[in-house]
Scaffold this motif. Structure first.
Motif, PDB file in Angstrom:
ATOM      1  N   ALA A  61      77.430 -23.587  28.756  1.00  0.00           N
ATOM      2  CA  ALA A  61      77.035 -22.382  29.724  1.00  0.00           C
ATOM      3  C   ALA A  61      77.786 -22.029  30.679  1.00  0.00           C
ATOM      4  O   ALA A  61      77.808 -22.611  31.802  1.00  0.00           O
ATOM      5  N   MET A  62      78.935 -21.436  30.529  1.00  0.00           N
ATOM      6  CA  MET A  62      80.195 -21.079  31.131  1.00  0.00           C
ATOM      7  C   MET A  62      80.722 -19.817  31.202  1.00  0.00           C
ATOM      8  O   MET A  62      80.429 -19.311  30.100  1.00  0.00           O
ATOM      9  N   THR A  63      81.246 -19.037  32.202  1.00  0.00           N
ATOM     10  CA  THR A  63      81.773 -17.860  32.229  1.00  0.00           C
ATOM     11  C   THR A  63      83.420 -18.028  32.847  1.00  0.00           C
ATOM     12  O   THR A  63      83.505 -18.576  33.729  1.00  0.00           O
ATOM     13  N   ALA A  64      84.115 -17.433  32.012  1.00  0.00           N
ATOM     14  CA  ALA A  64      85.626 -17.237  32.260  1.00  0.00           C
ATOM     15  C   ALA A  64      85.976 -15.906  32.836  1.00  0.00           C
ATOM     16  O   ALA A  64      85.749 -15.318  31.937  1.00  0.00           O
ATOM     17  N   ALA A  65      86.373 -15.532  33.916  1.00  0.00           N
ATOM     18  CA  ALA A  65      86.748 -14.125  34.098  1.00  0.00           C
ATOM     19  C   ALA A  65      87.884 -14.069  34.782  1.00  0.00           C
ATOM     20  O   ALA A  65      88.450 -15.269  35.517  1.00  0.00           O
ATOM     21  N   TRP A  66      88.912 -13.107  34.526  1.00  0.00           N
ATOM     22  CA  TRP A  66      90.450 -13.175  35.394  1.00  0.00           C
ATOM     23  C   TRP A  66      90.649 -11.862  35.657  1.00  0.00           C
ATOM     24  O   TRP A  66      90.265 -10.788  35.049  1.00  0.00           O
ATOM     25  N   THR A  67      91.674 -12.005  36.264  1.00  0.00           N
ATOM     26  CA  THR A  67      92.315 -10.585  36.941  1.00  0.00           C
ATOM     27  C   THR A  67      93.893 -10.910  36.567  1.00  0.00           C
ATOM     28  O   THR A  67      94.055 -12.050  36.420  1.00  0.00           O
ATOM     29  N   THR A  68      94.786  -9.825  36.436  1.00  0.00           N
ATOM     30  CA  THR A  68      96.037 -10.101  36.152  1.00  0.00           C
ATOM     31  C   THR A  68      96.976  -9.256  37.078  1.00  0.00           C
ATOM     32  O   THR A  68      96.448  -8.454  38.003  1.00  0.00           O
ATOM     33  N   GLN A  69      98.061  -9.307  36.903  1.00  0.00           N
ATOM     34  CA  GLN A  69      99.186  -8.528  37.692  1.00  0.00           C
ATOM     35  C   GLN A  69      99.517  -7.282  37.054  1.00  0.00           C
ATOM     36  O   GLN A  69     100.479  -6.646  37.440  1.00  0.00           O
ATOM     37  N   GLY A  70      99.005  -7.156  35.812  1.00  0.00           N
ATOM     38  CA  GLY A  70      99.261  -5.811  35.111  1.00  0.00           C
ATOM     39  C   GLY A  70      99.785  -5.706  33.759  1.00  0.00           C
ATOM     40  O   GLY A  70      99.518  -4.890  32.873  1.00  0.00           O
ATOM     41  N   ARG A  71     100.528  -6.825  33.416  1.00  0.00           N
ATOM     42  CA  ARG A  71     100.824  -6.958  31.971  1.00  0.00           C
ATOM     43  C   ARG A  71      99.710  -7.044  31.099  1.00  0.00           C
ATOM     44  O   ARG A  71      99.818  -6.374  29.800  1.00  0.00           O
ATOM     45  N   LEU A  72      98.805  -8.063  31.291  1.00  0.00           N
ATOM     46  CA  LEU A  72      97.832  -8.096  30.460  1.00  0.00           C
ATOM     47  C   LEU A  72      96.819  -7.633  31.000  1.00  0.00           C
ATOM     48  O   LEU A  72      96.552  -7.355  32.135  1.00  0.00           O
ATOM     49  N   LEU A  73      95.382  -7.379  30.022  1.00  0.00           N
ATOM     50  CA  LEU A  73      94.267  -6.816  30.890  1.00  0.00           C
ATOM     51  C   LEU A  73      93.177  -7.836  31.412  1.00  0.00           C
ATOM     52  O   LEU A  73      93.443  -8.907  30.906  1.00  0.00           O
ATOM     53  N   PRO A  74      92.568  -7.502  32.436  1.00  0.00           N
ATOM     54  CA  PRO A  74      91.585  -8.265  32.983  1.00  0.00           C
ATOM     55  C   PRO A  74      90.271  -8.347  32.050  1.00  0.00           C
ATOM     56  O   PRO A  74      90.288  -7.581  31.207  1.00  0.00           O
ATOM     57  N   GLY A  75      89.590  -9.239  32.223  1.00  0.00           N
ATOM     58  CA  GLY A  75      88.411  -9.492  31.522  1.00  0.00           C
ATOM     59  C   GLY A  75      87.434 -10.692  31.515  1.00  0.00           C
ATOM     60  O   GLY A  75      87.602 -11.298  32.722  1.00  0.00           O
ATOM     61  N   GLN A  76      86.674 -10.747  30.642  1.00  0.00           N
ATOM     62  CA  GLN A  76      85.618 -11.783  30.915  1.00  0.00           C
ATOM     63  C   GLN A  76      85.371 -12.475  29.427  1.00  0.00           C
ATOM     64  O   GLN A  76      85.347 -11.819  28.574  1.00  0.00           O
ATOM     65  N   LEU A  77      84.914 -13.766  29.537  1.00  0.00           N
ATOM     66  CA  LEU A  77      84.628 -14.521  28.207  1.00  0.00           C
ATOM     67  C   LEU A  77      83.368 -15.685  28.641  1.00  0.00           C
ATOM     68  O   LEU A  77      83.436 -15.941  29.689  1.00  0.00           O
ATOM     69  N   VAL A  78      82.655 -16.031  27.251  1.00  0.00           N
ATOM     70  CA  VAL A  78      81.831 -16.880  27.321  1.00  0.00           C
ATOM     71  C   VAL A  78      82.196 -17.859  26.231  1.00  0.00           C
ATOM     72  O   VAL A  78      83.058 -17.214  25.354  1.00  0.00           O
ATOM     73  N   PRO A  79      82.093 -19.102  26.228  1.00  0.00           N
ATOM     74  CA  PRO A  79      82.404 -20.175  25.010  1.00  0.00           C
ATOM     75  C   PRO A  79      81.984 -19.125  23.567  1.00  0.00           C
ATOM     76  O   PRO A  79      81.144 -18.635  23.354  1.00  0.00           O
ATOM     77  N   GLY A  80      82.814 -19.341  22.649  1.00  0.00           N
ATOM     78  CA  GLY A  80      82.525 -18.907  21.351  1.00  0.00           C
ATOM     79  C   GLY A  80      83.021 -17.336  21.175  1.00  0.00           C
ATOM     80  O   GLY A  80      82.904 -16.862  19.884  1.00  0.00           O
ATOM     81  N   THR A  81      83.864 -16.884  22.230  1.00  0.00           N
ATOM     82  CA  THR A  81      84.175 -15.445  21.831  1.00  0.00           C
ATOM     83  C   THR A  81      85.665 -15.265  22.252  1.00  0.00           C
ATOM     84  O   THR A  81      86.349 -16.091  22.752  1.00  0.00           O
ATOM     85  N   ARG A  82      86.032 -13.944  22.132  1.00  0.00           N
ATOM     86  CA  ARG A  82      87.361 -13.530  22.500  1.00  0.00           C
ATOM     87  C   ARG A  82      87.338 -12.284  23.137  1.00  0.00           C
ATOM     88  O   ARG A  82      86.529 -11.441  23.071  1.00  0.00           O
ATOM     89  N   ALA A  83      88.479 -12.129  23.927  1.00  0.00           N
ATOM     90  CA  ALA A  83      88.563 -10.634  24.714  1.00  0.00           C
ATOM     91  C   ALA A  83      89.990 -10.330  24.563  1.00  0.00           C
ATOM     92  O   ALA A  83      90.902 -11.076  24.616  1.00  0.00           O
ATOM     93  N   LEU A  84      89.970  -8.973  24.339  1.00  0.00           N
ATOM     94  CA  LEU A  84      91.379  -8.343  24.180  1.00  0.00           C
ATOM     95  C   LEU A  84      92.045  -8.154  25.562  1.00  0.00           C
ATOM     96  O   LEU A  84      91.843  -7.920  26.517  1.00  0.00           O
ATOM     97  N   VAL A  85      93.366  -8.886  25.596  1.00  0.00           N
ATOM     98  CA  VAL A  85      94.312  -8.771  26.802  1.00  0.00           C
ATOM     99  C   VAL A  85      95.584  -7.864  26.636  1.00  0.00           C
ATOM    100  O   VAL A  85      96.203  -7.735  27.681  1.00  0.00           O
ATOM    101  N   TYR A  86      95.929  -7.710  25.400  1.00  0.00           N
ATOM    102  CA  TYR A  86      96.880  -6.622  25.087  1.00  0.00           C
ATOM    103  C   TYR A  86      96.744  -5.984  23.762  1.00  0.00           C
ATOM    104  O   TYR A  86      96.471  -6.358  22.805  1.00  0.00           O
ATOM    105  N   SER A  87      97.149  -4.744  23.915  1.00  0.00           N
ATOM    106  CA  SER A  87      97.143  -3.954  22.423  1.00  0.00           C
ATOM    107  C   SER A  87      98.537  -2.870  22.727  1.00  0.00           C
ATOM    108  O   SER A  87      98.535  -2.099  23.753  1.00  0.00           O
TER     109      SER A  87
END
Length: 152
Positions: free
Chosen positions: A88-114
């Motif tokens: 049971a953990m959460t990972a959240a992040w901010t960026t300096q702009g090239r990648l997208l900010p987001g949030q994850l929990v174990p067993g998932t993935r999040a879009l950081v660039y498109s």
């Protein structure tokens, strides 16, 4: 062909076309943490309510993704947090702009660039915050991330 059969055919065709996007793990060996260990702290000094067991830690990463194999193509890049201990953990992040900010929990993935891949490396500085249930922290645990590319 009847309209409802045509509609069903289109739905199946679209689902199949989406399934053909090829997912590949990206070489992120150039990614470096600015601080190797994350110092976890209680979210509140005198916790009350739901936050009473939460530990939080922050780490700054210099992310460097080798995307040279996809140069002059379009793709989607995801940050992946595989299922792992302590659970049971959460990972959240901010960026300096090239990648997208987001949030994850174990067993998932999040879009950081498109979008189009125009350089051999995609680089950014990521401020990563890990939040975990302190009752599960019986020892130190490594947190493993990876990046994946869905090529269109």
């Amino acid at each position: 062909m009847r309209p409802r059969y045509l509609f069903a055919f289109c739905i199946i065709w679209l689902a199949t076309a989406a399934a053909h996007a090829k997912t590949t793990v990206i070489d992120d060996s150039g990614t470096l943490p600015y601080n190797a260990a994350v110092a976890m702290r209680w979210q509140q000094e005198q916790p009350r309510g739901a936050a009473r067991n939460q530990l939080t830690g922050t780490l700054q990463l210099r992310v460097r993704l080798n995307v040279s194999a996809w140069l002059r193509r379009t793709g989607r890049i995801y940050m992946v947090l595989p299922a792992q201990q302590p659970g049971a953990m959460t990972a959240a992040w901010t960026t300096q702009g090239r990648l997208l900010p987001g949030q994850l929990v174990p067993g998932t993935r999040a879009l950081v660039y498109s979008g189009p891949i125009t350089t051999p490396f995609i680089e950014d500085v990521v401020q990563l915050t890990i939040t975990v249930d302190g009752r599960r922290m019986l020892q130190t645990y490594p947190v493993n991330f990876r990046f994946e590319m869905d090529k269109e």
